[in-house]
Design an enzyme around this catalytic site. Structure first.
Site, PDB file in Angstrom:
ATOM      1  N   CYS A 170      30.749  41.143  47.190  1.00  0.00           N
ATOM      2  CA  CYS A 170      31.502  42.131  46.423  1.00  0.00           C
ATOM      3  C   CYS A 170      30.760  43.455  46.447  1.00  0.00           C
ATOM      4  O   CYS A 170      29.530  43.485  46.334  1.00  0.00           O
ATOM      5  CB  CYS A 170      31.672  41.641  44.982  1.00  0.00           C
ATOM      6  SG  CYS A 170      32.579  42.785  43.906  1.00  0.00           S
ATOM      7  N   HIS A 212      40.470  38.119  45.200  1.00  0.00           N
ATOM      8  CA  HIS A 212      39.214  38.712  44.744  1.00  0.00           C
ATOM      9  C   HIS A 212      39.497  39.987  43.942  1.00  0.00           C
ATOM     10  O   HIS A 212      38.965  40.173  42.844  1.00  0.00           O
ATOM     11  CB  HIS A 212      38.334  39.023  45.955  1.00  0.00           C
ATOM     12  CG  HIS A 212      36.994  39.583  45.606  1.00  0.00           C
ATOM     13  ND1 HIS A 212      35.839  38.830  45.635  1.00  0.00           N
ATOM     14  CD2 HIS A 212      36.623  40.836  45.219  1.00  0.00           C
ATOM     15  CE1 HIS A 212      34.813  39.599  45.273  1.00  0.00           C
ATOM     16  NE2 HIS A 212      35.269  40.821  45.021  1.00  0.00           N
ATOM     17  N   GLU A 213      40.354  40.852  44.490  1.00  0.00           N
ATOM     18  CA  GLU A 213      40.658  42.110  43.807  1.00  0.00           C
ATOM     19  C   GLU A 213      41.518  41.872  42.567  1.00  0.00           C
ATOM     20  O   GLU A 213      41.375  42.569  41.559  1.00  0.00           O
ATOM     21  CB  GLU A 213      41.354  43.079  44.762  1.00  0.00           C
ATOM     22  CG  GLU A 213      40.612  43.346  46.055  1.00  0.00           C
ATOM     23  CD  GLU A 213      39.175  43.789  45.842  1.00  0.00           C
ATOM     24  OE1 GLU A 213      38.346  43.552  46.729  1.00  0.00           O
ATOM     25  OE2 GLU A 213      38.857  44.369  44.786  1.00  0.00           O
ATOM     26  N   HIS A 216      39.389  41.151  39.656  1.00  0.00           N
ATOM     27  CA  HIS A 216      38.827  42.378  39.076  1.00  0.00           C
ATOM     28  C   HIS A 216      39.788  43.017  38.081  1.00  0.00           C
ATOM     29  O   HIS A 216      39.366  43.533  37.039  1.00  0.00           O
ATOM     30  CB  HIS A 216      38.510  43.387  40.179  1.00  0.00           C
ATOM     31  CG  HIS A 216      37.176  43.203  40.825  1.00  0.00           C
ATOM     32  ND1 HIS A 216      35.991  43.285  40.131  1.00  0.00           N
ATOM     33  CD2 HIS A 216      36.840  42.958  42.119  1.00  0.00           C
ATOM     34  CE1 HIS A 216      34.971  43.097  40.960  1.00  0.00           C
ATOM     35  NE2 HIS A 216      35.470  42.891  42.166  1.00  0.00           N
TER      36      HIS A 216
END
Length: 272
Positions: A170, A212-213, A216
């Site tokens: 990351c 993954h994003e 966030h």
């Protein structure tokens, strides 16, 4: 098959979702951060294995901030920079975007600039200190190559029961890599940069970047999804980032890996 329904391309400030590639029977391992290798290729993701994909979908659990971004939430003075763990903005609530104007397009352009500068293939708005539900990525990781993809206010409708481990990294955790298990395929709904709604299937590499994003945008970091055994392999690196934050800011770290908050939800997704 990945659906391209509702996906189309416009250049520069008018970027929208682009048609996503479906890698039949093959997935690439992303780190969401590219680095050099002896072959001079992508280096942050590798073709380590091939598997047949059997799509079996289940309903995802979802939770999002109900707050709506004001015009000022999309204003910034550039250049934006990557914020690193344990900056509290990485855990903050991210507001929905309801205004699709030049400020949003400027933010998206700036996010792509930061992503390429930092050798990334994906980036979420909170990683540059903007707590709004916007993400960008380009699986090729090179300006002028691949596809520049933008999702605003994304949601996950369904996901595959096929779970695969990837060696993830990351941009907010420089030099830190470890295995994270996530579904290999999912169905996403979102809005493009002009506010148009669409739904798309993502599989393999694009699905991995998206998840993954997406985490966030829920204030979830990739180590939250790791087993204790995997987390132990990067614990010292996370402690070093906490110490770096304290030395840079003069403030105590807002969180410590030794008192971890483990996310016990469907693999690949966040709190409900």
């Amino acid at each position: 098959m990945a659906s391209a329904t509702g996906l189309h391309y416009t250049a520069a400030l008018s970027r929208t979702i682009l048609p996503l590639l479906h890698h039949r029977g093959t997935f690439l391992h992303p780190h969401f951060r590219r680095h050099s290798n002896s072959a001079g290729l992508f280096a942050s993701f590798s073709r380590r294995c091939k598997r047949e994909f059997q799509p079996v979908f289940a309903q995802a659990r979802r939770s999002f901030s109900s707050a709506v971004a004001s015009p000022s939430d999309l204003q910034f003075e550039g250049p934006l920079k990557i914020i690193e763990y344990p900056d509290p903005k990485l855990r903050a609530k991210n507001k929905r975007v309801d205004t699709f104007d030049e400020s949003l397009k400027k933010l998206v352009d700036e996010m792509f600039d930061v992503m390429y500068k930092d050798d990334g293939v994906g980036l979420s708005a909170p990683q540059v200190g903007m707590n709004v539900q916007v993400m960008v990525f380009n699986p090729a990781g090179e300006r002028g190559e691949g596809e520049e993809i933008v999702l605003v206010n994304p949601r996950i409708n369904r996901y595959s029961r096929q779970i695969v481990p990837f060696d993830e990294g990351c941009l907010s955790f420089p030099g830190v890599y470890a295995d994270v298990e996530r579904p290999n395929s999912l169905v996403v709904e979102a809005q493009d940069i002009n506010g148009a709604k669409f739904e798309v299937n993502l599989t393999g590499f694009p699905a991995r970047i998206f998840q993954h994003e997406f985490d966030h945008l829920q204030g979830i970091l990739f180590f939250d999804k790791m087993s204790d055994e995997i987390l132990d392999t990067i614990r010292a690196e996370l402690q070093a980032l906490e110490k770096k934050y304290e030395e840079r800011t003069g403030l105590p770290s807002p969180e410590r890996i030794d008192i971890r908050r483990k996310i016990k939800k469907a693999v690949g997704f966040g709190k409900s």
